[in-house]
Design an enzyme around this catalytic site. Sequence first.
Site, PDB file in Angstrom:
ATOM      1  N   TYR A   1       7.876 -13.689 -14.412  1.00 38.73           N
ATOM      2  CA  TYR A   1       6.847 -12.841 -13.795  1.00 38.73           C
ATOM      3  C   TYR A   1       5.464 -13.225 -14.317  1.00 38.73           C
ATOM      4  O   TYR A   1       4.516 -13.384 -13.540  1.00 38.73           O
ATOM      5  CB  TYR A   1       7.144 -11.367 -14.090  1.00 38.73           C
ATOM      6  CG  TYR A   1       6.012 -10.433 -13.759  1.00 38.73           C
ATOM      7  CD1 TYR A   1       5.732 -10.085 -12.444  1.00 38.73           C
ATOM      8  CD2 TYR A   1       5.202  -9.896 -14.768  1.00 38.73           C
ATOM      9  CE1 TYR A   1       4.674  -9.229 -12.127  1.00 38.73           C
ATOM     10  CE2 TYR A   1       4.147  -9.047 -14.464  1.00 38.73           C
ATOM     11  CZ  TYR A   1       3.888  -8.715 -13.148  1.00 38.73           C
ATOM     12  OH  TYR A   1       2.846  -7.875 -12.844  1.00 38.73           O
TER      13      TYR A   1
ATOM     14  N   VAL B   1       0.184   0.182 -16.502  1.00 37.33           N
ATOM     15  CA  VAL B   1      -0.224   1.205 -15.531  1.00 37.33           C
ATOM     16  C   VAL B   1       0.995   2.047 -15.185  1.00 37.33           C
ATOM     17  O   VAL B   1       2.062   1.511 -14.874  1.00 37.33           O
ATOM     18  CB  VAL B   1      -0.778   0.573 -14.236  1.00 37.33           C
ATOM     19  CG1 VAL B   1      -1.344   1.662 -13.315  1.00 37.33           C
ATOM     20  CG2 VAL B   1      -1.846  -0.462 -14.554  1.00 37.33           C
TER      21      VAL B   1
ATOM     22  N   ALA C   1       0.796  -1.235   0.000  1.00 38.03           N
ATOM     23  CA  ALA C   1       0.000   0.000   0.000  1.00 38.03           C
ATOM     24  C   ALA C   1       0.826   1.280   0.000  1.00 38.03           C
ATOM     25  O   ALA C   1       0.265   2.368   0.104  1.00 38.03           O
ATOM     26  CB  ALA C   1      -0.931  -0.001   1.214  1.00 38.03           C
TER      27      ALA C   1
ATOM     28  N   ASP D   1       6.889  -7.624   5.924  1.00 34.09           N
ATOM     29  CA  ASP D   1       7.610  -8.204   4.795  1.00 34.09           C
ATOM     30  C   ASP D   1       6.822  -9.428   4.334  1.00 34.09           C
ATOM     31  O   ASP D   1       6.796 -10.455   5.009  1.00 34.09           O
ATOM     32  CB  ASP D   1       9.029  -8.600   5.210  1.00 34.09           C
ATOM     33  CG  ASP D   1       9.821  -9.241   4.078  1.00 34.09           C
ATOM     34  OD1 ASP D   1       9.263  -9.424   2.976  1.00 34.09           O
ATOM     35  OD2 ASP D   1      11.009  -9.562   4.290  1.00 34.09           O
TER      36      ASP D   1
ATOM     37  N   GLY E   1       1.903   3.480  -5.812  1.00 37.34           N
ATOM     38  CA  GLY E   1       1.209   2.956  -6.978  1.00 37.34           C
ATOM     39  C   GLY E   1      -0.223   2.537  -6.745  1.00 37.34           C
ATOM     40  O   GLY E   1      -1.007   3.220  -6.083  1.00 37.34           O
TER      41      GLY E   1
END
Length: 255
Positions: free
Chosen positions: A161, A196, A14, A65, A17
């Site tokens: 990814y 984005v 949070a 984390d 972005g």
Amino acid sequence: MERWKGRVALVTGASVGIGAAVARALVQQGMRVVGCARSVDKIEKLAAECQSAGYSGTLIPYKCDLSNEEEILSMFSAIKTLHKGVDVCINNAGLAHNEPLLSGKTEGWRNMIDVNVLALSICTREAYKSMKERNVDDGHIININSMGGHRMVPSADEHFYCATKYAVTALTEGIRQELREANTHIRATCISPGLVETEFAFRHHNSDPEKAAAVYESMKCLKAEDIASAVTFVLGAPPHVQIGDVQMRPVEQVS
């Protein structure tokens, strides 16, 4: 969104972005939002901004984390103690490393699996457990996925990814099916953005900022706020409506 006022949402990743935009939007709608990240300085600043703006909800920063399961479990324990539990879980945190399939480092692969796949799964499990303990039957689990979870990007740097994001697509449908088997009205949704404009490309191409900048200069990209709007749209759907997968991309994006 009226029925979500005063309810608790967890937003992972949070600090910047999409995660920051989603946290802000939910606070604006009156929710109590626990925003977590490895560093909470930016979340603390965002919380102060939300308060100054007079938003009816609150943003609670939490340092976590997500590659460490013990820290995730500790966070859920703290949320239970301080806020009773999680009603909405936004699995937003994700990362990418330039580690091709034929030459990449195992450490980079493992880190992507830990955050993009395992942390999402652990948070989902713990959020469901929290809802079930409190007889919450209208909760919502929203996974921020990627168009890379639906087609393979023709770039070796992105292949692993994309594999983790294909996993998110499968996990979201698996979660939906298990929720149905459990005879609950808790919903599961996947939001899959295309390009984005955030800090993501600069982190991904951290050794080549010009390449990162070029990614966003190639077209009019989506904004983080566009994804936040999709989240509030999904949450605001009538309780009997299951929105499975929202795919969104810039008009100019080809694939």
